[in-house]
Structures are given as C-alpha cells and as structure tokens.
Motif scaffolding. Structure first.
Motif, PDB file in Angstrom:
ATOM      1  N   LYS A   3       0.837  -1.189   0.000  1.00 11.58           N
ATOM      2  CA  LYS A   3       0.000   0.000   0.000  1.00 11.58           C
ATOM      3  C   LYS A   3       0.878   1.247   0.000  1.00 11.58           C
ATOM      4  O   LYS A   3       1.808   1.363   0.782  1.00 11.58           O
ATOM      5  N   LYS A   9      -8.050   4.800   0.454  1.00 10.97           N
ATOM      6  CA  LYS A   9      -7.974   4.709  -0.992  1.00 10.97           C
ATOM      7  C   LYS A   9      -9.176   5.362  -1.676  1.00 10.97           C
ATOM      8  O   LYS A   9      -9.094   5.802  -2.810  1.00 10.97           O
ATOM      9  N   LYS A  33      -0.596   4.163  -7.139  1.00 14.35           N
ATOM     10  CA  LYS A  33      -1.511   4.628  -6.093  1.00 14.35           C
ATOM     11  C   LYS A  33      -2.964   4.554  -6.543  1.00 14.35           C
ATOM     12  O   LYS A  33      -3.877   4.497  -5.714  1.00 14.35           O
ATOM     13  N   TYR A  36      -6.083   1.749  -5.828  1.00 14.38           N
ATOM     14  CA  TYR A  36      -6.802   1.597  -4.569  1.00 14.38           C
ATOM     15  C   TYR A  36      -8.082   2.400  -4.451  1.00 14.38           C
ATOM     16  O   TYR A  36      -8.161   3.358  -3.699  1.00 14.38           O
ATOM     17  N   GLY A  40     -10.180  -2.086  -5.181  1.00 15.72           N
ATOM     18  CA  GLY A  40      -8.742  -2.340  -5.137  1.00 15.72           C
ATOM     19  C   GLY A  40      -8.261  -2.649  -3.740  1.00 15.72           C
ATOM     20  O   GLY A  40      -7.410  -3.526  -3.537  1.00 15.72           O
ATOM     21  N   SER A  41      -8.796  -1.943  -2.751  1.00  9.22           N
ATOM     22  CA  SER A  41      -8.411  -2.193  -1.366  1.00  9.22           C
ATOM     23  C   SER A  41      -8.833  -3.589  -0.916  1.00  9.22           C
ATOM     24  O   SER A  41      -8.100  -4.284  -0.216  1.00  9.22           O
ATOM     25  N   PHE A  44      -6.466  -6.031  -2.464  1.00 10.28           N
ATOM     26  CA  PHE A  44      -5.171  -6.017  -1.787  1.00 10.28           C
ATOM     27  C   PHE A  44      -5.214  -6.837  -0.497  1.00 10.28           C
ATOM     28  O   PHE A  44      -4.275  -7.574  -0.182  1.00 10.28           O
ATOM     29  N   PHE A 213      -6.304  -7.214  -9.376  1.00 12.14           N
ATOM     30  CA  PHE A 213      -5.832  -6.006  -8.702  1.00 12.14           C
ATOM     31  C   PHE A 213      -5.151  -5.071  -9.702  1.00 12.14           C
ATOM     32  O   PHE A 213      -5.409  -3.865  -9.722  1.00 12.14           O
TER      33      PHE A 213
END
Length: 316
Positions: A3, A9, A33, A36, A40-41, A44, A213
């Motif tokens: 991250k 995000k 960056k 996210y 995306g978060s 992750f 992702f």
C-alpha cells in the motif's frame, strides 16, 4: 505490491493530467496509487492472505517473535511516528510492549481515516498520548512535541519503501532523517532478495487475485475518467528485473488496439505494456548502503526463511 502512503484509498481521486502524461511516454506508465479504490483495497487485502504472498506473514513472524528485542532497541520515553496506517497488528504489538511510550503519532494523508483510527486507539491505550497528523509524509510536515519525549523513532512497516526507485528511496530516507535528531531511530521493513521463483509467484498468484488487482486501475479509468479501455484485451504480467533488483508489474496488450482517455487517443501495439508498479528488493548490505551517512544500522531481524527483514537504524 504494497500500500502506498494514501491509506484511505476511496479519497485517492485520479488526476487526469497525471494519467495522460504517463500514457504519453515511450514506456507507458500508470501510477500504482490508483489501484486503490474500494474494490482495489478489497483485492489487496485478499492478496495479503494468499499463500504465495510471503511479505505479510514474514513481517508478522518477525514482529511477533522479536518484539521484546525490537522494543529494547527503541527504548523508553519515545515519540513513535508511524508513516502510514495506524491500525495494524504490527503497530499494536509495539503499543503493547513499548515501555513508557510518551506519544504515538500516526501520519497519513487522510484526516478522516486518521481520526477514526486515533479514536479507537485512544480507547485502548489511555496512558499514551495519541496525536494523528494528516499529511503527505513524502514531503516535510510538522510534528507535535512534548517535554516528556526523549527520543523520536520513525516506524515505516511493510515493504512500501520498495515502491520507490533507489534514487527516490535515498531522497525519502533523507526526508526521514530531516525530522530526527542525532540518536533518534528508524524502524523499517524491507523485502529481501531471494529465489526469483518465490518473488514472481508472490505477484502471479494461482487464483488470479493480483491480476484482478492490476487490471482494477483500468476499471477506474473507464469509470472515473470516461475512458474506454477493453480490459479483457490486457493481461497481467509480473516479472523480476534482475539488473534493477525489482519486480515489475505490467498490463500487456494482447492485440493492436487504441483507447481514449480525457479526449486523447492512445495506441497500443500487440505485446506493448503499461508499467504499473515496481517493488525493489534488497540485501541487508544494499539497504544499509542506501542509508549511509544518514543512519547507522543497529540491528536486523529476519524471518526463518530470510525472505523479509526489519531494521533498526540510529540517526547520525
């Protein structure tokens, strides 16, 4: 992948000029960056739980098994400054074990995220002064002070420093050194060089989570900038660049195609890639050299497989 400094995000609004500039270069790029958003978060978090993705388990192993030794190095009457999220288990290990911790300062760009985290931690750690600072920690920012604080220690967990180029990592270490005085400390996580097959497997998982992702950045461009990428015609690719000492994530075009973004048309030849992320790997000695003249390495801890490292440095 790790991250970046923007913990919330959903507040990471895409800057159109940045996207157009990156897609205009000879090697097309997109900033990592922008992986996210909410989706995306979530992806992750799933990546961190994958069997192939070793950094999370390795760092937790180090922090859990060596927490007493780590806290001895950090010392007492400390102001602990964490760059990034302040709600992880690794942070709580430090808050639980540090003796006479005077102040905990979580730093992140999202003020709303920080305040929620701080309120929860204040309920759990009533004896510790918790002073969040909303700031982009890649640039200078002011820190709260207290007469009880005898020492400042910057904590930079994960392997996020690997997302910087070596030159930018050196500049970032200079920035950290600039907020510290002689004798202050830095506790930092660093991913180690190892068998290339292990590294590449971590970024090419068998379930395809990392591929989703990586492609999520194109979904965001289509949704938020009204772009028209044919996402199914791009393929996730993660390869280790031995010369540079880094894993590289790309989106590879399977066909000759074009996409419109913000009124500009970008052409992609079959086999051409968009470079989306780097993650540099180091030996202990290489990272020590990167910090030379700024910090002196006091101690290093690794997991049993020596996949990951946590270093404690003293400001010179």
């Amino acid at each position: 992948m790790t991250k970046p400094y923007m913990a919330d995000k959903k507040s990471s609004k895409i800057e159109a000029d940045e996207i157009v500039s990156g897609l205009t270069g000879e090697q097309k790029t997109l900033p990592s960056k922008y992986f996210y958003d909410e989706r995306g978060s979530e992806l992750f978090e799933r990546i961190c739980a994958l069997d192939e993705y070793y950094p999370t388990d390795a760092e937790v192993e180090i922090m859990s098994e060596s927490i007493g030794d780590i806290c001895n190095e950090i010392g007492e009457n400390v102001q602990l400054i964490e760059l990034g999220s302040g709600s992880s288990m690794k942070t709580r290990l430090l808050l639980n074990h540090l003796t006479l911790l005077q102040m905990y300062v979580p730093v992140d760009i999202s003020g709303e995220f920080l305040e929620k985290t701080a309120e929860q931690l204040r309920r759990e750690y009533r004896a510790v002064s918790i002073m969040p600072v909303a700031a982009d920690y890649t640039a200078p920012f002011p820190l709260p002070s207290s007469p009880e604080v005898e020492k400042r220690v910057v904590y930079y967990p994960g392997s996020t420093i690997g997302n910087f180029t070596r030159q930018n990592a050196r500049q970032f270490l200079k920035s950290i050194a600039g907020m510290l005085s002689e004798g202050d400390g830095m506790l930092v996580g660093v991913d180690l060089k190892k068998d290339v097959a292990v590294i590449e497997a971590a970024y090419n998982d068998s379930k395809g989570v990392t591929a989703a992702f990586n492609k999520n950045i194109l979904h965001r461009l289509n949704r938020e900038l009204d772009a028209n990428f044919d996402i199914d015609s791009f393929r996730h690719e993660a390869v280790y660049n031995k010369q540079e000492g880094r894993i590289e994530m790309h989106l590879l075009s399977d066909i000759d195609q074009s996409a419109e973004v913000c009124g500009s048309t970008f052409h992609f030849s079959k086999g051409e890639t968009i470079h989306t992320e780097n993650s540099y790997k180091y030996t202990v000695e290489e990272f020590e050299e990167l910090a030379e003249d700024l910090f002196v390495r006091q101690k290093t801890w690794t997991d049993k497989r020596e996949y990951f490292s946590v270093h404690y440095f003293k400001r010179v």
